[in-house]
Design a protein around this motif. Sequence first.
Motif, PDB file in Angstrom:
ATOM      1  N   MET A   1       0.843  -1.182   0.000  1.00  0.00           N
ATOM      2  CA  MET A   1       0.000   0.000   0.000  1.00  0.00           C
ATOM      3  C   MET A   1       0.883   1.239   0.000  1.00  0.00           C
ATOM      4  N   ALA A   2       0.612   2.137  -0.909  1.00  0.00           N
ATOM      5  CA  ALA A   2       1.332   3.407  -0.977  1.00  0.00           C
ATOM      6  C   ALA A   2       0.794   4.349   0.087  1.00  0.00           C
ATOM      7  N   ASP A   3       1.650   5.239   0.561  1.00  0.00           N
ATOM      8  CA  ASP A   3       1.203   6.248   1.518  1.00  0.00           C
ATOM      9  C   ASP A   3       0.157   7.144   0.859  1.00  0.00           C
ATOM     10  N   ILE A   4      -0.815   7.553   1.649  1.00  0.00           N
ATOM     11  CA  ILE A   4      -1.897   8.416   1.172  1.00  0.00           C
ATOM     12  C   ILE A   4      -1.962   9.639   2.082  1.00  0.00           C
ATOM     13  N   HIS A   5      -2.078  10.818   1.490  1.00  0.00           N
ATOM     14  CA  HIS A   5      -2.244  12.055   2.262  1.00  0.00           C
ATOM     15  C   HIS A   5      -3.590  12.674   1.904  1.00  0.00           C
ATOM     16  N   LEU A   6      -4.359  13.025   2.924  1.00  0.00           N
ATOM     17  CA  LEU A   6      -5.679  13.623   2.736  1.00  0.00           C
ATOM     18  C   LEU A   6      -5.790  14.902   3.552  1.00  0.00           C
ATOM     19  N   GLU A   7      -6.560  15.848   3.051  1.00  0.00           N
ATOM     20  CA  GLU A   7      -6.826  17.104   3.759  1.00  0.00           C
ATOM     21  C   GLU A   7      -8.330  17.329   3.798  1.00  0.00           C
ATOM     22  N   TYR A   8      -8.817  17.803   4.931  1.00  0.00           N
ATOM     23  CA  TYR A   8     -10.242  18.094   5.092  1.00  0.00           C
ATOM     24  C   TYR A   8     -10.386  19.450   5.784  1.00  0.00           C
ATOM     25  N   VAL A   9     -11.494  20.123   5.515  1.00  0.00           N
ATOM     26  CA  VAL A   9     -11.837  21.368   6.200  1.00  0.00           C
ATOM     27  C   VAL A   9     -13.146  21.131   6.936  1.00  0.00           C
ATOM     28  N   VAL A  10     -13.185  21.516   8.205  1.00  0.00           N
ATOM     29  CA  VAL A  10     -14.399  21.398   9.016  1.00  0.00           C
ATOM     30  C   VAL A  10     -14.936  22.803   9.240  1.00  0.00           C
ATOM     31  N   PRO A  11     -16.152  23.076   8.759  1.00  0.00           N
ATOM     32  CA  PRO A  11     -16.717  24.418   8.935  1.00  0.00           C
ATOM     33  C   PRO A  11     -17.224  24.638  10.363  1.00  0.00           C
ATOM     34  N   GLU A  12     -17.265  25.892  10.750  1.00  0.00           N
ATOM     35  CA  GLU A  12     -17.759  26.279  12.069  1.00  0.00           C
ATOM     36  C   GLU A  12     -19.263  26.041  12.182  1.00  0.00           C
ATOM     37  N   ASP A  13     -19.684  25.486  13.301  1.00  0.00           N
ATOM     38  CA  ASP A  13     -21.098  25.344  13.657  1.00  0.00           C
ATOM     39  C   ASP A  13     -21.933  24.590  12.625  1.00  0.00           C
ATOM     40  N   ASP A  14     -21.323  23.802  11.762  1.00  0.00           N
ATOM     41  CA  ASP A  14     -22.075  23.066  10.745  1.00  0.00           C
ATOM     42  C   ASP A  14     -22.091  21.592  11.118  1.00  0.00           C
ATOM     43  N   PHE A  15     -23.081  21.203  11.908  1.00  0.00           N
ATOM     44  CA  PHE A  15     -23.149  19.832  12.410  1.00  0.00           C
ATOM     45  C   PHE A  15     -23.646  18.854  11.354  1.00  0.00           C
ATOM     46  N   THR A  16     -24.164  19.372  10.249  1.00  0.00           N
ATOM     47  CA  THR A  16     -24.556  18.474   9.162  1.00  0.00           C
ATOM     48  C   THR A  16     -23.330  18.030   8.371  1.00  0.00           C
ATOM     49  N   ARG A  17     -22.290  18.845   8.373  1.00  0.00           N
ATOM     50  CA  ARG A  17     -21.067  18.488   7.643  1.00  0.00           C
ATOM     51  C   ARG A  17     -19.994  17.922   8.539  1.00  0.00           C
ATOM     52  N   ALA A  18     -20.023  18.239   9.836  1.00  0.00           N
ATOM     53  CA  ALA A  18     -19.054  17.654  10.760  1.00  0.00           C
ATOM     54  C   ALA A  18     -19.310  16.154  10.776  1.00  0.00           C
ATOM     55  N   GLY A  19     -18.307  15.396  10.471  1.00  0.00           N
ATOM     56  CA  GLY A  19     -18.452  13.956  10.340  1.00  0.00           C
ATOM     57  C   GLY A  19     -18.155  13.492   8.932  1.00  0.00           C
ATOM     58  N   GLU A  20     -18.110  14.435   7.979  1.00  0.00           N
ATOM     59  CA  GLU A  20     -17.808  14.058   6.599  1.00  0.00           C
ATOM     60  C   GLU A  20     -16.397  13.499   6.452  1.00  0.00           C
ATOM     61  N   ALA A  21     -15.437  14.087   7.141  1.00  0.00           N
ATOM     62  CA  ALA A  21     -14.056  13.614   7.036  1.00  0.00           C
ATOM     63  C   ALA A  21     -13.930  12.189   7.572  1.00  0.00           C
ATOM     64  N   SER A  22     -14.499  11.942   8.749  1.00  0.00           N
ATOM     65  CA  SER A  22     -14.389  10.593   9.317  1.00  0.00           C
ATOM     66  C   SER A  22     -15.136   9.573   8.466  1.00  0.00           C
ATOM     67  N   ALA A  23     -16.267   9.954   7.880  1.00  0.00           N
ATOM     68  CA  ALA A  23     -17.004   9.036   7.009  1.00  0.00           C
ATOM     69  C   ALA A  23     -16.209   8.744   5.735  1.00  0.00           C
ATOM     70  N   ASP A  24     -15.610   9.777   5.147  1.00  0.00           N
ATOM     71  CA  ASP A  24     -14.804   9.576   3.951  1.00  0.00           C
ATOM     72  C   ASP A  24     -13.595   8.694   4.254  1.00  0.00           C
ATOM     73  N   LEU A  25     -12.906   8.989   5.347  1.00  0.00           N
ATOM     74  CA  LEU A  25     -11.722   8.205   5.709  1.00  0.00           C
ATOM     75  C   LEU A  25     -12.103   6.755   5.999  1.00  0.00           C
ATOM     76  N   LYS A  26     -13.202   6.548   6.691  1.00  0.00           N
ATOM     77  CA  LYS A  26     -13.672   5.192   6.990  1.00  0.00           C
ATOM     78  C   LYS A  26     -13.880   4.403   5.699  1.00  0.00           C
TER      79      LYS A  26
END
Length: 139
Positions: A1-26
Amino acid sequence: MADIHLEYVVPEDDFTRAGEASADLKARLKKLGLSSEAIRKVSISLYEGEINLAIHAKGGRISVDVAPDNVHMCLRDDGPGIPDVALAMREGYSTAPDEVRSLGFGAGMGLPNMKKYADEFEIESTVGVGTTVCMRVFV
């Protein structure tokens, strides 16, 4: 497996989007065939961090490096910083506002769960500057 680098931005007070990074990474880790235990630890640690960024830090940035033997996650923000890190690490301690608690967040388990599920956990915080949390899960 090659190394993988990912970047995510978490917006302020947006609980509908908070969790997108962990879901994508999962989803990515599943495709790579990592163990369900490692994926669970990464997902819980990162999700708790995302929620903390949304609640306390006016959002933030996450960098993830996936290597053959570990997943390294760093969450950075330019928020208010944590005045007493030892107190913030206590289960049940929370500075979340009532409106956040009414949504089911802010129970004071974010940082403790991040530390519990990560194999390595480091936190640096400066009041008025921001907070950086880095975690590593061995796979």
